[in-house]
Enzyme design. Structure first.
Site, PDB file in Angstrom:
ATOM      1  N   LYS A  55      20.812   2.144 121.401  1.00  0.00           N
ATOM      2  CA  LYS A  55      20.712   1.371 122.645  1.00  0.00           C
ATOM      3  C   LYS A  55      19.560   1.907 123.489  1.00  0.00           C
ATOM      4  O   LYS A  55      18.766   1.135 124.033  1.00  0.00           O
ATOM      5  CB  LYS A  55      22.028   1.455 123.444  1.00  0.00           C
ATOM      6  CG  LYS A  55      23.093   0.542 122.893  1.00  0.00           C
ATOM      7  CD  LYS A  55      24.452   0.820 123.484  1.00  0.00           C
ATOM      8  CE  LYS A  55      25.501   0.050 122.695  1.00  0.00           C
ATOM      9  NZ  LYS A  55      26.872   0.469 122.940  1.00  0.00           N
ATOM     10  N   GLN A  99      30.414   3.712 126.885  1.00  0.00           N
ATOM     11  CA  GLN A  99      30.642   3.602 125.440  1.00  0.00           C
ATOM     12  C   GLN A  99      32.121   3.848 125.126  1.00  0.00           C
ATOM     13  O   GLN A  99      32.686   4.865 125.514  1.00  0.00           O
ATOM     14  CB  GLN A  99      29.749   4.620 124.707  1.00  0.00           C
ATOM     15  CG  GLN A  99      29.795   4.548 123.208  1.00  0.00           C
ATOM     16  CD  GLN A  99      29.197   3.263 122.642  1.00  0.00           C
ATOM     17  OE1 GLN A  99      28.183   2.767 123.117  1.00  0.00           O
ATOM     18  NE2 GLN A  99      29.846   2.714 121.642  1.00  0.00           N
ATOM     19  N   ASP A 122      28.753  -5.290 129.574  1.00  0.00           N
ATOM     20  CA  ASP A 122      29.636  -5.347 128.399  1.00  0.00           C
ATOM     21  C   ASP A 122      30.659  -6.485 128.546  1.00  0.00           C
ATOM     22  O   ASP A 122      31.383  -6.797 127.608  1.00  0.00           O
ATOM     23  CB  ASP A 122      30.390  -4.008 128.268  1.00  0.00           C
ATOM     24  CG  ASP A 122      30.389  -3.476 126.848  1.00  0.00           C
ATOM     25  OD1 ASP A 122      29.745  -4.102 125.985  1.00  0.00           O
ATOM     26  OD2 ASP A 122      31.027  -2.437 126.608  1.00  0.00           O
TER      27      ASP A 122
END
Ligand SMILES: NC(=O)c1ccc[n+]([C@@H]2O[C@H](COP(=O)([O-])OP(=O)(O)OC[C@H]3O[C@@H](n4cnc5c(N)ncnc54)[C@H](OP(=O)(O)O)[C@@H]3O)[C@@H](O)[C@H]2O)c1
Length: 296
Positions: A55, A99, A122
């Site tokens: 990422k 994460q 997200d």
């Protein structure tokens, strides 16, 4: 009947990253705006470390700011909440991603719900889930967004008259992709571990999205001739002769004999996730700065 077309998610994602990089360059030149993505990694899970590294690299490659925050596995829930609140208040940060999974005893839900919904790239905040379900603009989960791009590329944006089945009902994949298919006018069935006669349900579908986390569960005989098959699964299984290999939730060798188009694993849905994360960050930055959002 001829074999399925293989949907090349790796190439599609590379193209999307190029578009995002162009959009970022235009935002910098035209508005002095550099989209910024903050990624929080807790602990030292090797798979998560690889995702975060990728990422970071792809965010920089797109010309955006990338902020990485690493915390030891023994960070407290309050410590992590404090970091999220700092990032919510930081004007250089337009998108925040924590994460997952978080190491125990940390509880994920209060952390994901503490992220400012407008920075929730997200798409896991209940406000964004509600916006998606209500047909309002929001930030939506990356993997389902990537799946929809692949489906639309194949079938166009209007899925009127198409039957779609989603196997799996997670908040991360199954539920949002079902909402997105519904928005695109498909007639959607959601199936899960309590569904009776999955093969028969699947055989009715023109679009099959498999997100169950069960290696090669969906067999060739479950697929309607001419269906489009999107395999979200990432499952590591033992390889003959030692080591491991990655397979999807669909038995690719069998399904490609009946499908019109199918995503491989690896190289299908997987690469789309980071590309759509970058795209979500651009959208978030534009909305926060009051700048018109670029179209994909
Ligand atoms: N970037 C990517 O490509 C990406 C991103 C996210 C996930 N994934 C992969 O996608 C897969 C699914 O992930 P997830 O997070 O959605 O998984 P999850 O949270 O474990 O959910 C799995 C879903 O599958 C259903 N299920 C399990 N066994 C089943 C069966 N035998 N028949 C029918 N349904 C069954 C479960 O039903 P119940 O609700 O009834 O238990 C549940 O709804 C995993 O392989 C994951 O690694 C890939």
């Amino acid at each position: 009947m001829s074999e399925a077309a293989i949907i090349d998610g790796k190439a599609f994602a590379a193209g999307l990253r190029v578009k995002v990089a162009r959009q970022v360059a235009a935002l910098k030149a035209g508005h002095g705006l550099t989209p910024g993505l903050a990624v929080v990694l807790v602990g030292a899970d090797p798979a998560s470390e690889i995702y975060v590294r990728n990422k970071h690299a792809q965010t920089l490659e797109a010309g955006m700011n990338s902020f990485e925050f690493k915390r030891a596995a023994d960070v407290t829930q309050d410590g992590l909440l404090g970091l999220v609140r700092e990032l919510n208040a930081d004007p250089r940060v337009h998108g925040i991603l924590v994460q997952l999974p978080l190491p125990k005893p940390l509880v994920e839900q209060p952390i994901t719900q503490a992220i400012d919904p407008d920075k929730d790239v997200d798409g896991l905040h209940v406000i964004n889930a509600g916006r998606l379900a209500s047909g309002l603009p929001g930030l939506f989960p990356c993997t389902p967004t990537g799946c929809m791009m692949l489906i639309e590329d194949r079938l166009g944006p209007d899925l009127s008259g198409k039957r779609a089945i989603v196997l799996g009902r997670s908040n991360l994949v199954g539920k949002p992709i079902a909402q997105m298919l519904l928005r695109a006018n498909a007639t959607v069935t959601m199936a899960h571990s309590r569904t009776d006669d999955l093969p028969a349900e699947c055989r009715r579908a023109d679009i099959v999205v498999a997100a169950v986390g069960k290696p090669e569960m969906v067999r060739g005989g479950w697929i309607k001739h001419g269906a489009v098959v999107i395999d979200v699964g990432i499952n590591r299984i033992p390889r003959d002769g030692g080591g491991t290999r990655v397979v999807g939730d669909v038995c690719f060798a069998e399904a490609k004999e009946r499908a019109a188009a199918i995503t491989p694993v690896p190289g299908g849905v997987g690469p789309m996730t980071i590309a759509t994360l970058l795209h979500n960050t651009v959208i978030a930055a534009c909305r926060q700065a009051g700048v018109e959002e670029p179209k994909v």
